[in-house]
Design an enzyme around this catalytic site. Structure first.
Site, PDB file in Angstrom:
ATOM      1  N   UNK A   1       0.808  -1.216   0.000  1.00 24.94           N
ATOM      2  CA  UNK A   1       0.000   0.000   0.000  1.00 24.94           C
ATOM      3  C   UNK A   1       0.840   1.264   0.000  1.00 24.94           C
TER       4      UNK A   1
ATOM      5  N   ASP B   1     -11.847  -3.508   3.546  1.00 24.16           N
ATOM      6  CA  ASP B   1     -12.722  -2.352   3.333  1.00 24.16           C
ATOM      7  C   ASP B   1     -14.171  -2.667   3.693  1.00 24.16           C
ATOM      8  OD1 ASP B   1     -10.721  -0.641   2.514  1.00 24.16           O
ATOM      9  OD2 ASP B   1     -10.912  -1.182   0.413  1.00 24.16           O
TER      10      ASP B   1
ATOM     11  N   GLY C   1     -13.980 -14.886 -10.888  1.00 31.85           N
ATOM     12  CA  GLY C   1     -13.470 -14.338 -12.139  1.00 31.85           C
ATOM     13  C   GLY C   1     -12.495 -13.223 -11.863  1.00 31.85           C
ATOM     14  N   GLY C   2     -12.252 -12.395 -12.879  1.00 32.24           N
ATOM     15  CA  GLY C   2     -11.340 -11.282 -12.703  1.00 32.24           C
ATOM     16  C   GLY C   2     -10.713 -10.862 -14.014  1.00 32.24           C
ATOM     17  N   GLN C   3      -9.499 -10.345 -13.933  1.00 31.46           N
ATOM     18  CA  GLN C   3      -8.789  -9.851 -15.102  1.00 31.46           C
ATOM     19  C   GLN C   3      -7.305 -10.118 -14.914  1.00 31.46           C
ATOM     20  OE1 GLN C   3      -9.355  -8.942 -18.031  1.00 31.46           O
ATOM     21  NE2 GLN C   3      -8.657  -6.920 -18.626  1.00 31.46           N
TER      22      GLN C   3
ATOM     23  N   ASP D   1     -10.095   1.255   7.909  1.00 28.89           N
ATOM     24  CA  ASP D   1      -8.916   0.399   8.011  1.00 28.89           C
ATOM     25  C   ASP D   1      -7.673   1.232   7.716  1.00 28.89           C
ATOM     26  OD1 ASP D   1      -9.624   0.575   5.284  1.00 28.89           O
ATOM     27  OD2 ASP D   1      -8.670  -1.335   4.819  1.00 28.89           O
TER      28      ASP D   1
END
Length: 447
Positions: free
Chosen positions: A50, A146, A197-199, A301
């Site tokens: 982060u 989150d 799923g996703g990318q 957070d």
């Protein structure tokens, strides 16, 4: 990509840490799989975790262009501020209900049917630990956090975002990426959800992250705007993850190691690194559940903007005229000393040091905060290694770190905060007093 020396400290939970890892976990040993002994996952990006966030002030300006046009005074729910993520940038429907928009930890979008809301968030970052499996777990825990910051304990679905470094050779890619994906998937399953799923793309740097979505009833989540004077601030994970992972890499960089070797041993660096990795991979799900039980008024957070950055953003969202004052800083043991020895490179004691998959900062009624911390300590839900036969240790520690007082929606750390040295697992908690023995008032003692 490789270096001249092997990475240190990822030896399957060496030094007594193995019991704290998931059952069956074995850290990656590059040589056992035909890779160079100096293989490092972190070599495939120039930034870590982060720590890649756009600065808050810059982000504020960028997000202004995404705000929908509304007549002055129109109630769009909570005002937007500079938060951890940009969440979902889609247009908000005309349905009625509580609404969170751009700039908060998650977006809350009232749906047209049944009084329900869609809560959604997205996050991704670059490798900051050397073990691919644990990197996957950390990435998933960070995405889910989150939702947990809003007291949401369930997630209906996750998508995975993955970029494959074009600098990887075929052998590295075929070994590392499945391990990262498995870590992400295992953490999702631990959180009671699944990846559907996703990318996946090619990129100069490795990136891993995802999207988390859930459909909620109003009582399933806690809006982050209800803090009142008299509340106390509770933190559910120690600070110092960025310092720990950097110190671990400095073991093989003499000019940097020489700056800190007088304040910490190599063994302690290894332990701090393991501690940071386990903390980052631990879900904030227990804290989310206890937020309801102990009547939390607001939470966020702690990630890329450091504890003071996220505290300030949370303070800006409050309905009441309040200010957050932080008296205590729980920090992984020896990380404060490293930060000082490094010339305050990280801003750890000022609260600006980035955290990755950090704890929740929660506003709780004063009379309920100590019991919240006690139940965090006694619960093992979501704790890595909890499912192992003969698993040891208590649940997560939490600390009362400050107070909510009347003010102008701001946050600050007192001049000489109490530094709580959080020991490596199995040790005894110690408190290092600052030169100002009255830095923490009696009502803000540790739980």
């Amino acid at each position: 990509m490789s270096g001249s020396e092997p990475p240190s400290g990822d030896s399957g939970g060496a030094g007594g840490y193995a019991v704290f890892y998931p059952a069956g976990y074995q850290a990656l040993n590059p040589e056992e799989h035909g890779l160079d002994r100096g293989f490092r996952l972190t070599a495939f990006s120039d930034m870590k975790g982060u720590g890649c966030k756009v600065p808050q002030e810059t982000l504020l300006k960028l997000l202004q262009g995404l705000e929908p046009d509304r007549p002055p005074g129109e109630d769009g729910g909570l005002g937007t501020g500079v938060g951890d993520e940009t969440a979902d940038f889609g247009l908000v429907s005309a349905a009625q209900g509580p609404r969170l928009g751009i700039g908060m930890d998650s977006c809350v979008i009232p749906l047209r049917h049944g009084g329900l809301s869609l809560v959604q968030t997205t996050d991704f970052f670059y490798p900051l630990v050397e073990d691919p499996y644990m990197m996957g777990r950390i990435a998933c825990a960070n995405v889910l956090s989150d939702l947990y910051a809003m007291g949401i304990t369930e997630c209906d679905n996750m998508l995975m975002l993955l970029s494959v470094s074009q600098k990887m050779n075929e052998k590295e890619r075929d070994l590392v990426l499945p391990l990262m994906m498995k870590g992400f998937r295992d953490a999702a399953e631990e959180g009671g959800t699944s990846v559907t799923g996703g990318q996946t793309v090619i990129n100069p740097w490795i990136i891993i992250g995802g999207v988390a979505s859930v459909v909620c009833q109003p009582n399933d989540f806690i809006l982050p705007d209800g803090a009142v004077p008299g509340d106390v601030l509770v933190l559910t994970k120690p600070l110092g993850t960025q310092v720990a992972v950097n110190a671990h890499q400095w073991l093989d960089i003499p000019e940097k190691w020489n700056k800190i070797k007088l304040v910490i041993s190599r063994e302690e660096v290894e332990q701090a690194y393991q501690e940071a990795m386990l903390n980052m991979a631990t879900l904030n799900r227990t804290a989310a559940a206890l937020m309801h039980k102990f009547n939390a008024h607001a939470a966020t957070d702690i990630t890329g903007f450091g504890i003071i950055g996220h505290a300030r953003n949370l303070a800006k969202q409050q309905k009441n005229d309040v200010a957050f004052v932080i008296h205590n800083l729980p920090i992984i043991s020896k990380m404060a000393a490293i930060s000082k020895a490094g010339g305050n490179l990280f801003g750890l004691l000022q609260g600006t040091s980035s955290e990755t998959s950090g704890g929740l900062l929660i506003c709780l009624p004063r009379e309920q905060a100590a019991r919240f911390c006690a139940e965090m300590k006694s619960s093992r839900m979501g704790l890595l290694g909890a499912g192992q036969d003969g698993g040891v240790g208590d649940g997560q520690q939490a600390w009362i770190i400050g107070i909510v007082e009347k003010g102008n929606r701001c946050a600050r750390i007192i001049d000489k905060p109490r530094i709580i040295e959080v020991p490596y697992r199995g040790s005894v908690v110690s408190v290092q007093e600052g030169s100002n023995n009255n830095a923490s008032p009696p009502e803000v003692q540790l739980a």
